[in-house]
Enzyme design. Structure first.
Site, PDB file in Angstrom:
ATOM      1  NE  ARG A  92      26.994  65.087  80.279  1.00  0.00           N
ATOM      2  CZ  ARG A  92      27.008  65.492  79.011  1.00  0.00           C
ATOM      3  NH1 ARG A  92      27.895  66.375  78.598  1.00  0.00           N
ATOM      4  NH2 ARG A  92      26.153  65.004  78.148  1.00  0.00           N
ATOM      5  CD  GLU A 140      30.082  68.850  72.423  1.00  0.00           C
ATOM      6  OE1 GLU A 140      29.174  69.281  73.137  1.00  0.00           O
ATOM      7  OE2 GLU A 140      29.889  68.123  71.433  1.00  0.00           O
ATOM      8  CG  ASP A 168      26.547  63.187  70.845  1.00  0.00           C
ATOM      9  OD1 ASP A 168      25.832  62.945  71.813  1.00  0.00           O
ATOM     10  OD2 ASP A 168      26.663  64.317  70.329  1.00  0.00           O
ATOM     11  CD  GLU A 172      24.520  62.280  79.579  1.00  0.00           C
ATOM     12  OE1 GLU A 172      25.646  62.269  80.134  1.00  0.00           O
ATOM     13  OE2 GLU A 172      24.132  63.235  78.897  1.00  0.00           O
ATOM     14  NE  ARG A 180      32.338  62.820  69.108  1.00  0.00           N
ATOM     15  CZ  ARG A 180      31.282  63.564  68.828  1.00  0.00           C
ATOM     16  NH1 ARG A 180      31.206  64.173  67.659  1.00  0.00           N
ATOM     17  NH2 ARG A 180      30.307  63.714  69.686  1.00  0.00           N
ATOM     18  CE  LYS A 228      26.613  62.843  75.553  1.00  0.00           C
ATOM     19  NZ  LYS A 228      26.515  63.744  74.393  1.00  0.00           N
ATOM     20  CD  GLU A 239      21.897  66.463  69.885  1.00  0.00           C
ATOM     21  OE1 GLU A 239      21.976  66.130  71.082  1.00  0.00           O
ATOM     22  OE2 GLU A 239      22.834  66.997  69.251  1.00  0.00           O
ATOM     23  CD1 TRP A 284      32.303  68.221  66.058  1.00  0.00           C
ATOM     24  CD2 TRP A 284      32.699  70.420  65.986  1.00  0.00           C
ATOM     25  NE1 TRP A 284      32.502  68.652  67.351  1.00  0.00           N
ATOM     26  CE2 TRP A 284      32.746  69.999  67.338  1.00  0.00           C
ATOM     27  CE3 TRP A 284      32.926  71.776  65.699  1.00  0.00           C
ATOM     28  CZ2 TRP A 284      33.003  70.862  68.405  1.00  0.00           C
ATOM     29  CZ3 TRP A 284      33.180  72.651  66.758  1.00  0.00           C
ATOM     30  CH2 TRP A 284      33.226  72.197  68.095  1.00  0.00           C
TER      31      TRP A 284
END
Ligand code: GCW
Length: 693
Positions: A303, A270, A343, A365, A314, A338, A371, A536
Site C-alpha cells: 500500500r 499509521e 484518504d 483501492e 499530507r 487509494k 467510513e 489529524w
C-alpha cells in the site's frame, strides 16, 4: 353472507400477501426466480461447471425447454476469465469464465437486456475485496455487524461450523456473480497471529470454500511477524534469518492453500511496522516478500497509504515517497493506491501517483464501506465516485491516459493488473447494514470487471435485480411500464444524485477531512486538541481564518499541484480555471472571492449546504412515493435510515455554516433556511450518538 365471506378471504389473502413480502435483503441481487426448464449441454464435468449448470437451472428465464451450451475452448478474442456469450451458449478459456458468462446471461434475462452476442473480458485480472476484519471478530470501519470470518475468544474462536461454511459459500457466490475473484480476509492493520499454525488452519478452511466460486484467498501480513512470531531479534528484510523465516512461512501457507493469492501489506503507515524501521526502503521490503512468493505464483500488494506528521502537506507524501522508487519493484509487486491523495474523502482529486509510476504496477483501492460517507446510515451510491476516478485523465501519456487505462494494462505493460475495494460486509442479515449499501458492493464488482461501465447502467441493473414489479403490494394492478416509470426511474435518480448530495451537505467545493474524530461520522471542523498531531485535526485541512478558507497547494503554498501532469497542473494552479469541485482543495481564498455563479465564496458554501440538505429531503419523498412497490420490511428500514440521514445532513449544514461564519462574519443568505441547531450544542455533542460530551 357470501360477500362477507369473500371480504374476509380477500383481507386474509391480502394480509398474507403483505407479510410474505417482508424481505430482509439477505438474497442481495440474487433473489429467487421462478425458473423455466433449460437443457444445459456441457461435455465436461467439474465442481465449478456443476455450479454453472445449477445456476442456469435455478435462474433460467429464457424459453422453456431451450438448450444452452457451455464450451471451454480458447479463443483469441477471449482474455483471462472472459467469455463469449449469446442466447445459445457461453464459451470461455477457463471454468471461471464459464461461470461469469452464466451469471451475465442470467442477469441479462432478468433485466431484459437480451443477448446480442457479446464478448466480455475483465478490465482487471484480480478483482479483490479487502476485509478490514480483525481476528477478534470486530471490523475496522465496519458498519454491518461483526466479521463473517472471525469470532472472539469467548465464542469458540477458531472452530469452523457448517453454518460458517454455508455463509462463506453464499458470500463467494455473490462475489462470483459480479466477477470478484479475490478476498483479503483480515485487516491491513494486521495481527501477526494470522500466520500462526492455528489461524492458518482456519484460513485454509475459508479458502476451501471460496475456491469453489473461483475466489483466491489473500492475507494481510504484519511486517514485524518474524520478530513477533518467530522471536527473531528484528524483522529487517535484508537479514538472512528474516528472509528464511518468511520462506518457511510462505512454504507452510502454500502447503495448506496451493492457490493462495499473496500478501497485502500496510507498512510504515499509521504506526504499522515496515522496512523503514530498519533503514530499508519500501522496495526492499516488498521485493523480499515478492521473491519468496514468486515461485508459487503469489503477489505482493504494497500500500502507498503513507504519511507522517512532520510533512507540511499530507497530500504530497505518497507521491514523493513512491515515485522515487519507480522501477525498483519486482514484477509481482503491485502498489495499491487509494483513489485520492489523502484518504477516501467524499470528494478528492485523484492521487497523482496514478500514471506517474511508469515502471511499476499500480492498482486502485476504493473504499466500499462508508467510513467517510455516512456509515450504514446514509444512502450514498458510490459508483459515481469511482467512475469519476477511473475516468479521470492523468495526461501522463498524453490525453486519454485515464486512471482506468493507466492501471488496467492498456498503457503500461503490467505483469499483473488488479483493483481492490474495502468491503462493507458483516453478519447483518442484509450483509451491508443499509439495503442500498448492497449496491456499492455490486457496483465495485461490476466496475472491476469493466472499468468503462456507467454508474447509470450499474444502478439500473442493481435495481432491476433487487426489486421487481412482483414486489408491489398489489402486483396485479401494475404492469412493467408502471414499475419502470414510478419505481425504477425515481429510485435510480436518487441513487445517482446521492453522492453529490453527500458532498454538498458534508464538505462542498473541495473541503475535506472536517470530520468528527475517530468515527468520522459527523462534522467537527473545530476539533483540534493541543496534544493531537495537526494532520489529524480538521483545521489543518480547512485552514479557515478571517482572510478566507481552503488549503493552499499552489506553487506559493505546498506546491502539491506540481505533482500533476500538464495541462492539469496549470489548470489547478489558477482559481479561475480550477474546477470548482476542487477549489478549496487547492486554494486558500477570501470569503468574498467570486465563484462562477457570480456569488461570493461564502454564499456559495451556504447554498451548497442548503442544497445538500434539500436533496436528502427529496430522497425521503422519493422513497415514500415508491412505498407501494416495495415489501414492508425493506421499505421501512430504508425510510427510517433516510430520516436519520436528513437529521444529520441538517447537523452538517448547521455545524459547518455556524462555525465558518465566525470567520467569514457574513450573513447566511436570507432566501435559505436558517440553522436550527446552536453551534455551542453541536460542539458539545457526539454526532453519532447525539450524546453530550
Ligand atoms: O481511512 C483510514 C482509516 C483507518 C484505516 C486506514 C488505512 C485500516 O481511518 O481505519 O486503517 O485509513 O487505510 O490503512
Amino acid at each position: 353472507m357470501w360477500l362477507i365471506k369473500g371480504c374476509i378471504i380477500f383481507f386474509a389473502l391480502h394480509a398474507f400477501a403483505i407479510s410474505v413480502k417482508a424481505e430482509n435483503g439477505h438474497d442481495l441481487w440474487l433473489r429467487k426466480q421462478t425458473a423455466h426448464m433449460v437443457n444445459v449441454v456441457c461435455k465436461k464435468q467439474s465442481p465449478m461447471l456443476n455450479i454453472a449448470r445449477q445456476e442456469l437451472r435455478r435462474g433460467w428465464l429464457g424459453r422453456a425447454g431451450a438448450s444452452f451450451t457451455l464450451t471451454i475452448k480458447p479463443d483469441k478474442s477471449i482474455k483471462g476469465d472472459g467469455y463469449k456469450l449469446d442466447s445459445s451458449g457461453v464459451q470461455a478459456g477457463t471454468e471461471a469464465g464459464i461461470l461469469y458468462g452464466v451469471y451475465d446471461l442470467l442477469r441479462r434475462q432478468q433485466t431484459g437486456d437480451l443477448t446480442q452476442p457479446v464478448i466480455s473480458n475483465p478490465s482487471y485480472e484480480r478483482r479483490i475485496l479487502n476485509h478490514w476484519d480483525n481476528l477478534n471478530g470486530t471490523i475496522e470501519r465496519g458498519y454491518a455487524g461483526r466479521s463473517i470470518f472471525w469470532r472472539n475468544e469467548n465464542d469458540s474462536l477458531l472452530t469452523v461450523t457448517e453454518n460458517d461454511k454455508d455463509l462463506w459459500l453464499e458470500y463467494a457466490r455473490a462475489n462470483a456473480s459480479v466477477g470478484i475473484n479475490g478476498s483479503v480476509i483480515n485487516n491491513v492493520n494486521a495481527s501477526a497471529k494470522i500466520l500462526t499454525a492455528e489461524y492458518l488452519k482456519k484460513v485454509k478452511a475459508i479458502a476451501n470454500v471460496l475456491r469453489q466460486y473461483g475466489i483466491k484467498t489473500y492475507l494481510s501480513v504484519n511486517f514485524s511477524s518474524p520478530a513477533l512470531l518467530g522471536k527473531l531479534k528484528n524483522s529487517d528484510p535484508l537479514a538472512p534469518e528474516v528472509i528464511q523465516w518468511w520462506k518457511d512461512k510462505v512454504k507452510e501457507v502454500y502447503q495448506l492453500i496451493p492457490d493462495f493469492g499473496g500478501f497485502l501489506v500496510k507498512a510504515n503507515s499509521e504506526g504499522q511496522p515496515g522496512p523503514q524501521d530498519f533503514g530499508r526502503t519500501h522496495a526492499d521490503g516488498a521485493n523480499m516478500m515478492a521473491d519468496i512468493l514468486k515461485p508459487y505464483g503469489g503477489i505482493v500488494m504494497w500500500r502507498a497509504f503513507v504519511y507522517s506528521s512532520n510533512d507540511k502537506d499530507r497530500a504530497k507524501q505518497a507521491y514523493t515517497e513512491f515515485t522515487t522508487l519507480d522501477g525498483q519493484f519486482r514484477d509481482n509487486v503491485i502498489i495499491q493506491v487509494k483513489n485520492g491523495p489523502i484518504d477516501f474523502q467524499p470528494r478528492e482529486p485523484f492521487s497523482p501517483l496514478f500514471g506517474a509510476m511508469k515502471k511499476t504496477s499500480v492498482m486502485p483501492e476504493f473504499q466500499i464501506t462508508q467510513e467517510y460517507l455516512g456509515e450504514s446510515i446514509h444512502l450514498v451510491f458510490l459508483s459515481t465516485m469511482w467512475e469519476e476516478c477511473l475516468k479521470s485523465d492523468t495526461y501522463q501519456q498524453g490525453a486519454g491516459s485515464t486512471i482506468g487505462r493507466c492501471t488496467d494494462g492498456s498503457i503500461y505493460p503490467q505483469k499483473y493488473t488488479a483493483i481492490a475495494g474495502v468491503a462493507n460486509i458483516g453478519l447483518d442479515s442484509n450483509w451491508c447494514g443499509h439495503l442500498f449499501a448492497q449496491a456499492n458492493w455490486y457496483a465495485f464488482g461490476r466496475l472491476a470487471w469493466n472499468n468503462q461501465l456507467s454508474s447509470e447502467a450499474i444502478a439500473e441493473e442493481w435495481i432491476k435485480l433487487s426489486f421487481s414489479a412482483g414486489d408491489a403490494v398489489q402486483p396485479t394492478t401494475i404492469d412493467n411500464n408502471d414499475w419502470q416509470d414510478r419505481f425504477l426511474v425515481p429510485v435510480k435518480q436518487m441513487m445517482l444524485q446521492s453522492r453529490e448530495a453527500a458532498v454538498r451537505y458534508m464538505m462542498p467545493l473541495g473541503l475535506h477531512h472536517i470530520f468528527y474524530p475517530n468515527h468520522h461520522y459527523g462534522p467537527a471542523p473545530w476539533w483540534a486538541p493541543k496534544d493531537v498531531r495537526a494532520d489529524w485535526t480538521p483545521p489543518y485541512y480547512h485552514q479557515a481564518d478571517t482572510n478566507g478558507i481552503g488549503f493552499d497547494r499552489t506553487a506559493t503554498g505546498s506546491n502539491a499541484i506540481a505533482q500533476y501532469h500538464e495541462p492539469l497542473a496549470s489548470q489547478f494552479e489558477k482559481p479561475s480555471t480550477c474546477p470548482e469541485i476542487y477549489l478549496l482543495w487547492f486554494h486558500h481564498l477570501p470569503w468574498t472571492y467570486n465563484v462562477k455563479s457570480g456569488r461570493t465564496l461564502w454564499d456559495e458554501l451556504c447554498y451548497d449546504y442548503e442544497k445538500g440538505v434539500d436533496e436528502v429531503r427529496g430522497f425521503q419523498k422519493t422513497w415514500d412515493m415508491v412505498q407501494p412497490y416495495v415489501d414492508a420490511q425493506r421499505f421501512s428500514e430504508v425510510q427510517s435510515k433516510l430520516r436519520r440521514q436528513c437529521r444529520d445532513a441538517q447537523i452538517w449544514k448547521d455545524a459547518c455554516l455556524l462555525y465558518f461564519q465566525q470567520f467569514s462574519q457574513m450573513p447566511i443568505p436570507f432566501d435559505i433556511e436558517r440553522p436550527v441547531n446552536d453551534l455551542d450544542y453541536l460542539m458539545k455533542m457526539n454526532p453519532l450518538t447525539y450524546k453530550a460530551l
